[in-house]
Design a protein around this motif. Sequence first.
Motif, mmCIF file in Angstrom:
data_model
loop_
_atom_site.group_PDB
_atom_site.id
_atom_site.type_symbol
_atom_site.label_atom_id
_atom_site.label_comp_id
_atom_site.label_asym_id
_atom_site.label_seq_id
_atom_site.Cartn_x
_atom_site.Cartn_y
_atom_site.Cartn_z
ATOM 1 N N HIS A 16 -29.109 -69.311 -49.040
ATOM 2 C CA HIS A 16 -29.399 -68.582 -50.268
ATOM 3 C C HIS A 16 -30.269 -67.361 -50.014
ATOM 4 O O HIS A 16 -30.119 -66.329 -50.638
ATOM 5 C CB HIS A 16 -30.110 -69.503 -51.258
ATOM 6 C CG HIS A 16 -29.208 -70.018 -52.321
ATOM 7 N ND1 HIS A 16 -28.340 -69.199 -52.989
ATOM 8 C CD2 HIS A 16 -29.025 -71.259 -52.812
ATOM 9 C CE1 HIS A 16 -27.670 -69.924 -53.854
ATOM 10 N NE2 HIS A 16 -28.062 -71.180 -53.762
ATOM 11 N N ALA A 56 -30.194 -57.786 -59.108
ATOM 12 C CA ALA A 56 -30.825 -58.664 -58.125
ATOM 13 C C ALA A 56 -32.010 -57.992 -57.440
ATOM 14 O O ALA A 56 -32.050 -56.790 -57.230
ATOM 15 C CB ALA A 56 -29.794 -59.089 -57.088
ATOM 16 N N GLU A 63 -34.648 -58.673 -54.065
ATOM 17 C CA GLU A 63 -34.707 -59.541 -52.893
ATOM 18 C C GLU A 63 -35.993 -60.358 -52.863
ATOM 19 O O GLU A 63 -37.074 -59.833 -53.124
ATOM 20 C CB GLU A 63 -34.586 -58.725 -51.603
ATOM 21 C CG GLU A 63 -34.259 -59.644 -50.443
ATOM 22 C CD GLU A 63 -34.084 -58.911 -49.128
ATOM 23 O OE1 GLU A 63 -33.749 -57.724 -49.168
ATOM 24 O OE2 GLU A 63 -34.308 -59.548 -48.098
ATOM 25 N N LYS A 114 -27.199 -54.982 -53.233
ATOM 26 C CA LYS A 114 -26.856 -54.903 -54.655
ATOM 27 C C LYS A 114 -25.372 -55.173 -54.869
ATOM 28 O O LYS A 114 -24.953 -55.732 -55.881
ATOM 29 C CB LYS A 114 -27.227 -53.515 -55.210
ATOM 30 C CG LYS A 114 -28.735 -53.313 -55.293
ATOM 31 C CD LYS A 114 -29.175 -53.045 -56.722
ATOM 32 C CE LYS A 114 -30.588 -53.475 -57.005
ATOM 33 N NZ LYS A 114 -31.643 -52.643 -56.543
ATOM 34 N N LYS A 119 -18.160 -62.793 -52.595
ATOM 35 C CA LYS A 119 -18.456 -62.529 -54.001
ATOM 36 C C LYS A 119 -17.212 -62.879 -54.803
ATOM 37 O O LYS A 119 -16.150 -62.328 -54.556
ATOM 38 C CB LYS A 119 -18.827 -61.062 -54.194
ATOM 39 C CG LYS A 119 -19.359 -60.790 -55.577
ATOM 40 C CD LYS A 119 -19.647 -59.325 -55.770
ATOM 41 C CE LYS A 119 -20.259 -59.131 -57.141
ATOM 42 N NZ LYS A 119 -20.408 -57.706 -57.438
ATOM 43 N N TYR A 145 -25.044 -59.113 -54.488
ATOM 44 C CA TYR A 145 -25.721 -59.966 -55.463
ATOM 45 C C TYR A 145 -25.729 -59.398 -56.875
ATOM 46 O O TYR A 145 -26.280 -59.999 -57.783
ATOM 47 C CB TYR A 145 -27.173 -60.216 -55.017
ATOM 48 C CG TYR A 145 -27.277 -61.194 -53.876
ATOM 49 C CD1 TYR A 145 -27.226 -62.561 -54.104
ATOM 50 C CD2 TYR A 145 -27.409 -60.751 -52.573
ATOM 51 C CE1 TYR A 145 -27.322 -63.460 -53.062
ATOM 52 C CE2 TYR A 145 -27.507 -61.645 -51.522
ATOM 53 C CZ TYR A 145 -27.462 -62.998 -51.770
ATOM 54 O OH TYR A 145 -27.549 -63.884 -50.744
ATOM 55 N N SER A 159 -19.825 -68.583 -55.518
ATOM 56 C CA SER A 159 -19.021 -67.517 -54.921
ATOM 57 C C SER A 159 -18.011 -68.066 -53.916
ATOM 58 O O SER A 159 -17.212 -67.326 -53.368
ATOM 59 C CB SER A 159 -19.923 -66.498 -54.235
ATOM 60 O OG SER A 159 -20.692 -67.136 -53.246
ATOM 61 N N GLY A 192 -24.084 -65.289 -50.507
ATOM 62 C CA GLY A 192 -23.377 -65.056 -51.758
ATOM 63 C C GLY A 192 -24.032 -65.845 -52.879
ATOM 64 O O GLY A 192 -24.784 -66.787 -52.631
ATOM 65 N N LEU A 193 -23.717 -65.447 -54.105
ATOM 66 C CA LEU A 193 -24.289 -66.126 -55.268
ATOM 67 C C LEU A 193 -23.739 -67.542 -55.382
ATOM 68 O O LEU A 193 -22.742 -67.874 -54.744
ATOM 69 C CB LEU A 193 -23.926 -65.359 -56.546
ATOM 70 C CG LEU A 193 -24.579 -64.001 -56.740
ATOM 71 C CD1 LEU A 193 -23.924 -63.280 -57.898
ATOM 72 C CD2 LEU A 193 -26.060 -64.176 -57.004
#
Lengths: 257, 419
Positions: free
Chosen positions: A209, A251, A253, A244, A225, A247, A44, A40-41
């Motif tokens: 990450h 985003a 990859e 997508k 998220k 992220y 998040s 997750g970002l």
Amino acid sequence: MAEPYLVVEHLTKVYERGHVVALKDVSFEVQKGEFLVIIGLSGSGKSTLLRCINRLIEPTKGRIFIDGVEITRLSPRQMRRFRRKIGMIFQHFNLIKRATVMTNVLTGRLGYNPTWKTLLGLFPRSDRELALRNLERVGLLEKAYVRADELSGGQQQRVGIARALMQQPELLLADEPVSALDPATSHSVMQYIEQMNREDGVTVLASLHFLSLARRYGTRIIALKDGELVFDGAPEEIDDRKFKEIYGEEAEEVEIR
Amino acid sequence: MAPRYPEAFVHEKPEWTVWNRIADFLYFGLGNLRKHLSIALLDMGGIAILWILTSYVIIRLSTGEIGYTLVPWWAFGLGVAEAAALWESFGRSFGHRVARVELRRVDGGDPALHQRFAYWLLWHVSVLPLVGLLFSPPLHERASGLALRPFTMEGRTPKPWWRTSTGIYVAWLMGVALLAAISVTISWEDLVRLFTRAGTTAKFWRSFFSPDTSIILKTVRALIVTVFMAMTATAFAVMVAVPLSFLAARNLMRGLIGRSIYTVIRVTMSIIRSIEPVVWAIFFLVWVRVELAPFAGMLALFVHSVSDLTKLYAERLESIDPGLIEAITATGANRLQVLRYAVIPQIVNPYISFTLYRWDINIRMATVVGVVGGGGIGQALFFYLKGNLWTQAGTVMLFIIALVWAIDYLSARLRAKLA
């Protein structure tokens, strides 16, 4: 299917200040011996989730069971005893910088020894031997009496792993263990964690990450998220569309080998 | 943007029978009253202060007396009010600046001189009796076509400070205040003496090269007493300050009870710290009526050190890395173990370093405290200076310089090692 080792039910965490909702009704189960990766970002809720599991952060709502024990109902004293079985490693290693590697590793035994002895820095011979064995295992035996801040980042994280090993844990929580490391070192650290998972049968919950690392080491992936669980499944199931979704549209990859 | 006045107030008489209109009238009327009054009061206050300082300097320079005003109070009041009216009407005044409004035409344009003049005249009929203010817009604004409105920086080049009335006012104020300060502290005779009577201290300076050897033993003894005073004071202060610092650290004291303890300790410490050790020394000399003067000096240094060290220690505690506390807690350690393995390793060296620093300060302070009778070398120095024994005083100074220099060097070296 066997009784799951870790059960998280409707976990919600609201921070008092600003009423930020870090986790929204998150539920999942983990079997014994799994290597669960949380992606997750930033922001998040990955770190909050991990810290709720050993109650470094008190959850607002929801229940957590580990090995059939409802840890969200344990008293502080019971929780302290329970934490001995849960190892944790951190993004910034969180070692005692001025102390030797040996002292740092021995802090993993604090929960098993009487308070007055540990306050004087006395640990039993068996613990010291265990510390040396664990240091040997992470390849740092010759650094045992070096100050922790003299080590490189990767070495410091391996000391962190040795500290967690000292607890002889059943569960390992790894909060972005390789985010502060370069790609080559990242793999070496991840391999030590994988080794714990395979050889000692430690259940691992790691937040990562990089998706490539998550695919390589995880047996299962969950994605958060904005504090909500948006994915739960095998690593192969994350395709472009899923990516997508987790992220965001822009985003791209990034590979890390 | 035109201000949102109710139609009735601009074009026709207020309808006193309609409750909404009355409420609106009161709201806008009082709002205007507040705005105008605050600007007028700020300007009058500013001019009054300026006038008092100006007249003070004039009186001081012309008669040598200390006085505050040249004119009777009613003339003074009238003059101040009139000056404020002029200032507000023809410039961007102090009050305008503070209230963040300025005088503009109702349509937003730059006011013409005759409009400003009309505003100034009407200021007297509305601001002084205060009645005109209750109209909305106030009578003088309505008649002159000028209004007070918020100013923004948009679309206007700012003037340099010397071209704004506030800038000139503040510069004038500062200049006058400085002149007043100089006239109190410095006199011509003092200056003459400063430049012509340097010869009287010649003996003092000469003793730096030929000190009075007969008092060396006595001086060294006093010197040792001074160092001992500082050491005792520091040692006892550390014992008190270390536990106190934990109670004065914001991150450790949580909850209602914790926070109130924190506040009480912090406030007490800052009060104690704001009183100089010299004052404490006099206080303790009166209190304990000591035979042995160093005891009072030591107590004074101790009290001041406790408050200073508590603050320094607590600030260090507040900036420790919470990550390590998390890590040690996660191993299942209890509170004491967390303190021993997560908190103490992070604070030991800074604490030692602060203590050394304070010891260094205490030695310097001990000489000063001695001057008021707190014992040690300061007392010796004071004794010689008072008796016009310049040579002996110079000798003592020589020792003080050597001691302070040595301690300074030593503590700097030790602290560099610890860092």
